[in-house]
Enzyme design. Structure first.
Site, PDB file in Angstrom:
ATOM      1  N   LYS A 100      64.434 -26.605  18.743  1.00  0.00           N
ATOM      2  CA  LYS A 100      63.860 -25.689  19.734  1.00  0.00           C
ATOM      3  C   LYS A 100      62.327 -25.743  19.715  1.00  0.00           C
ATOM      4  O   LYS A 100      61.690 -25.820  20.753  1.00  0.00           O
ATOM      5  CB  LYS A 100      64.318 -24.241  19.467  1.00  0.00           C
ATOM      6  CG  LYS A 100      65.822 -24.037  19.492  1.00  0.00           C
ATOM      7  CD  LYS A 100      66.204 -22.569  19.353  1.00  0.00           C
ATOM      8  CE  LYS A 100      65.843 -21.936  18.029  1.00  0.00           C
ATOM      9  NZ  LYS A 100      66.591 -22.471  16.872  1.00  0.00           N
ATOM     10  N   ARG A 103      68.180 -13.248  19.569  1.00  0.00           N
ATOM     11  CA  ARG A 103      69.107 -13.769  18.567  1.00  0.00           C
ATOM     12  C   ARG A 103      70.304 -12.855  18.367  1.00  0.00           C
ATOM     13  O   ARG A 103      71.171 -13.178  17.553  1.00  0.00           O
ATOM     14  CB  ARG A 103      68.377 -13.913  17.235  1.00  0.00           C
ATOM     15  CG  ARG A 103      67.901 -15.335  16.909  1.00  0.00           C
ATOM     16  CD  ARG A 103      67.166 -15.260  15.605  1.00  0.00           C
ATOM     17  NE  ARG A 103      67.065 -16.454  14.848  1.00  0.00           N
ATOM     18  CZ  ARG A 103      66.004 -17.260  14.836  1.00  0.00           C
ATOM     19  NH1 ARG A 103      64.996 -17.047  15.642  1.00  0.00           N
ATOM     20  NH2 ARG A 103      65.973 -18.286  14.023  1.00  0.00           N
ATOM     21  N   ARG A 120      61.863 -31.155   7.108  1.00  0.00           N
ATOM     22  CA  ARG A 120      60.774 -30.981   8.077  1.00  0.00           C
ATOM     23  C   ARG A 120      59.528 -30.326   7.464  1.00  0.00           C
ATOM     24  O   ARG A 120      59.611 -29.587   6.488  1.00  0.00           O
ATOM     25  CB  ARG A 120      61.257 -30.211   9.301  1.00  0.00           C
ATOM     26  CG  ARG A 120      61.643 -28.788   9.041  1.00  0.00           C
ATOM     27  CD  ARG A 120      62.284 -28.180  10.280  1.00  0.00           C
ATOM     28  NE  ARG A 120      62.573 -26.773  10.079  1.00  0.00           N
ATOM     29  CZ  ARG A 120      63.149 -26.004  10.978  1.00  0.00           C
ATOM     30  NH1 ARG A 120      63.510 -26.492  12.158  1.00  0.00           N
ATOM     31  NH2 ARG A 120      63.367 -24.730  10.721  1.00  0.00           N
ATOM     32  N   ARG A 167      58.200 -24.733   5.239  1.00  0.00           N
ATOM     33  CA  ARG A 167      58.607 -23.323   5.294  1.00  0.00           C
ATOM     34  C   ARG A 167      59.409 -22.948   4.050  1.00  0.00           C
ATOM     35  O   ARG A 167      60.246 -23.716   3.609  1.00  0.00           O
ATOM     36  CB  ARG A 167      59.468 -23.091   6.535  1.00  0.00           C
ATOM     37  CG  ARG A 167      58.646 -23.013   7.791  1.00  0.00           C
ATOM     38  CD  ARG A 167      59.486 -23.025   9.019  1.00  0.00           C
ATOM     39  NE  ARG A 167      60.607 -22.105   8.980  1.00  0.00           N
ATOM     40  CZ  ARG A 167      61.392 -21.858  10.014  1.00  0.00           C
ATOM     41  NH1 ARG A 167      61.141 -22.452  11.176  1.00  0.00           N
ATOM     42  NH2 ARG A 167      62.394 -21.025   9.929  1.00  0.00           N
ATOM     43  N   ARG A 204      71.176 -18.985   7.185  1.00  0.00           N
ATOM     44  CA  ARG A 204      70.613 -19.009   8.538  1.00  0.00           C
ATOM     45  C   ARG A 204      71.644 -19.532   9.538  1.00  0.00           C
ATOM     46  O   ARG A 204      71.725 -19.038  10.661  1.00  0.00           O
ATOM     47  CB  ARG A 204      69.325 -19.841   8.560  1.00  0.00           C
ATOM     48  CG  ARG A 204      68.193 -19.131   7.803  1.00  0.00           C
ATOM     49  CD  ARG A 204      67.017 -20.041   7.531  1.00  0.00           C
ATOM     50  NE  ARG A 204      66.409 -20.541   8.739  1.00  0.00           N
ATOM     51  CZ  ARG A 204      65.643 -21.642   8.786  1.00  0.00           C
ATOM     52  NH1 ARG A 204      65.397 -22.322   7.678  1.00  0.00           N
ATOM     53  NH2 ARG A 204      65.130 -22.028   9.926  1.00  0.00           N
TER      54      ARG A 204
HETATM   55  P1  AMP Z   1      62.809 -19.427  13.156  1.00  0.00           P
HETATM   56  O1  AMP Z   1      61.439 -19.944  12.907  1.00  0.00           O
HETATM   57  O2  AMP Z   1      63.097 -19.195  14.604  1.00  0.00           O
HETATM   58  O3  AMP Z   1      63.872 -20.264  12.481  1.00  0.00           O
HETATM   59  O4  AMP Z   1      62.886 -17.988  12.452  1.00  0.00           O
HETATM   60  C1  AMP Z   1      62.682 -17.842  11.060  1.00  0.00           C
HETATM   61  C2  AMP Z   1      63.241 -16.500  10.598  1.00  0.00           C
HETATM   62  O5  AMP Z   1      62.562 -15.441  11.268  1.00  0.00           O
HETATM   63  C3  AMP Z   1      64.725 -16.283  10.920  1.00  0.00           C
HETATM   64  O6  AMP Z   1      65.569 -16.864   9.935  1.00  0.00           O
HETATM   65  C4  AMP Z   1      64.783 -14.758  10.909  1.00  0.00           C
HETATM   66  O7  AMP Z   1      64.757 -14.241   9.592  1.00  0.00           O
HETATM   67  C5  AMP Z   1      63.444 -14.375  11.567  1.00  0.00           C
HETATM   68  N1  AMP Z   1      63.560 -14.272  13.049  1.00  0.00           N
HETATM   69  C6  AMP Z   1      62.936 -15.055  13.974  1.00  0.00           C
HETATM   70  N2  AMP Z   1      63.254 -14.664  15.217  1.00  0.00           N
HETATM   71  C7  AMP Z   1      64.103 -13.628  15.086  1.00  0.00           C
HETATM   72  C8  AMP Z   1      64.798 -12.795  15.990  1.00  0.00           C
HETATM   73  N3  AMP Z   1      64.693 -12.957  17.336  1.00  0.00           N
HETATM   74  N4  AMP Z   1      65.602 -11.815  15.485  1.00  0.00           N
HETATM   75  C9  AMP Z   1      65.715 -11.628  14.163  1.00  0.00           C
HETATM   76  N5  AMP Z   1      65.099 -12.377  13.232  1.00  0.00           N
HETATM   77  C10 AMP Z   1      64.295 -13.367  13.682  1.00  0.00           C
END
Ligand code: AMP
Length: 216
Positions: free
Chosen positions: A13, A88, A127, A161, A172
């Site tokens: 994404k 989400r 990554r 990360r 996740r």
């Molecule tokens: P991402 O970078 O999109 O993989 O997000 C990393 C982490 O941030 C996720 O594993 C969640 O813990 C938190 N997170 C990001 N976006 C959301 C969301 N829309 N709702 C809840 N948690 C989120």
């Protein structure tokens, strides 16, 4: 134009959102990036989110809706946005509908990036990003042209990360399947769900997304 990129962690994404940003002058709104910035700055939201993120779980809907609502009000979003990592949960999707409705806006498309869990762990654990400009790379699939030097900005520092470790990736993926995948029928019912093959080569995925955008 308002697009949602929907897919499991590691589906690509962020990579595709960055390309759309460059190609169409849209703004990438990555809630994950926003939360990581908040964690780094040790804001109130950051302090609340840090532990939840490190466990691979989802941050509360209230916090997330608050963040995205504030961000959408900023003037740079007026030409359109790509939502990367939001919504989400169904509660977030409903809140987004309400927010957009209140602003007289609506979603143009929700693009599902279909993937197979088995490959995601390798994609995620390999990554890393340029510490200076945020460009994304991968140990096996997307190396910089010159090892250790960012293609985009020439930076030589890279970061990984903390939640990209194999043990956290499992949680996740579970969060994705249990809490986020139910959004697929939600958007299908609204007639705005499109699908692309997230397992394809990066350029091919971009090509498929561009084909979706042409139809809008
Ligand atoms: P991402 O970078 O999109 O993989 O997000 C990393 C982490 O941030 C996720 O594993 C969640 O813990 C938190 N997170 C990001 N976006 C959301 C969301 N829309 N709702 C809840 N948690 C989120």
């Amino acid at each position: 134009m308002i697009l949602i990129l929907l897919g499991a962690p590691g589906a690509g994404k962020g990579t595709q959102a960055q390309r759309l940003e460059d190609a169409h002058g849209l703004i990438q709104l990555s809630t994950g990036d926003m939360l990581r910035a908040a964690v780094k700055a040790e804001t109130e939201v950051g302090l609340k989110a840090k532990e939840v993120m490190n466990k691979g779980q989802l941050v509360s809907d209230d916090i997330m809706v608050g963040i995205i609502s504030e961000r959408l009000d900023q003037s740079d979003c007026k030409n359109g946005v790509i939502l990367d990592g939001f919504p989400r949960t169904e509660a977030q999707a409903e809140a987004l509908d309400q927010l957009l409705n209140d602003k007289g806006l609506s979603l143009n498309a929700v693009i599902e990036m279909k993937t197979d869990d088995a490959v995601l762990v390798e994609r995620i654990t390999g990554r890393y990003t340029c510490a200076k400009c945020g460009a994304g790379y991968h140990d096996s699939f997307l190396k910089p042209a010159v090892e250790g030097v960012c293609d985009k900005c020439g930076g030589t520092e890279f970061t990984r990360r903390s939640d990209d470790k194999a043990e956290t990736v499992k949680s996740r993926l579970e969060a994705y399947h249990n809490q986020t995948a139910p959004l697929l029928p939600y958007y299908k019912d609204k007639g705005i769900l499109k699908q692309v093959d997230g397992m394809a080569e990066i350029d091919e995925v971009t090509h498929q997304i561009e084909a979706v955008i042409k139809q809008i």
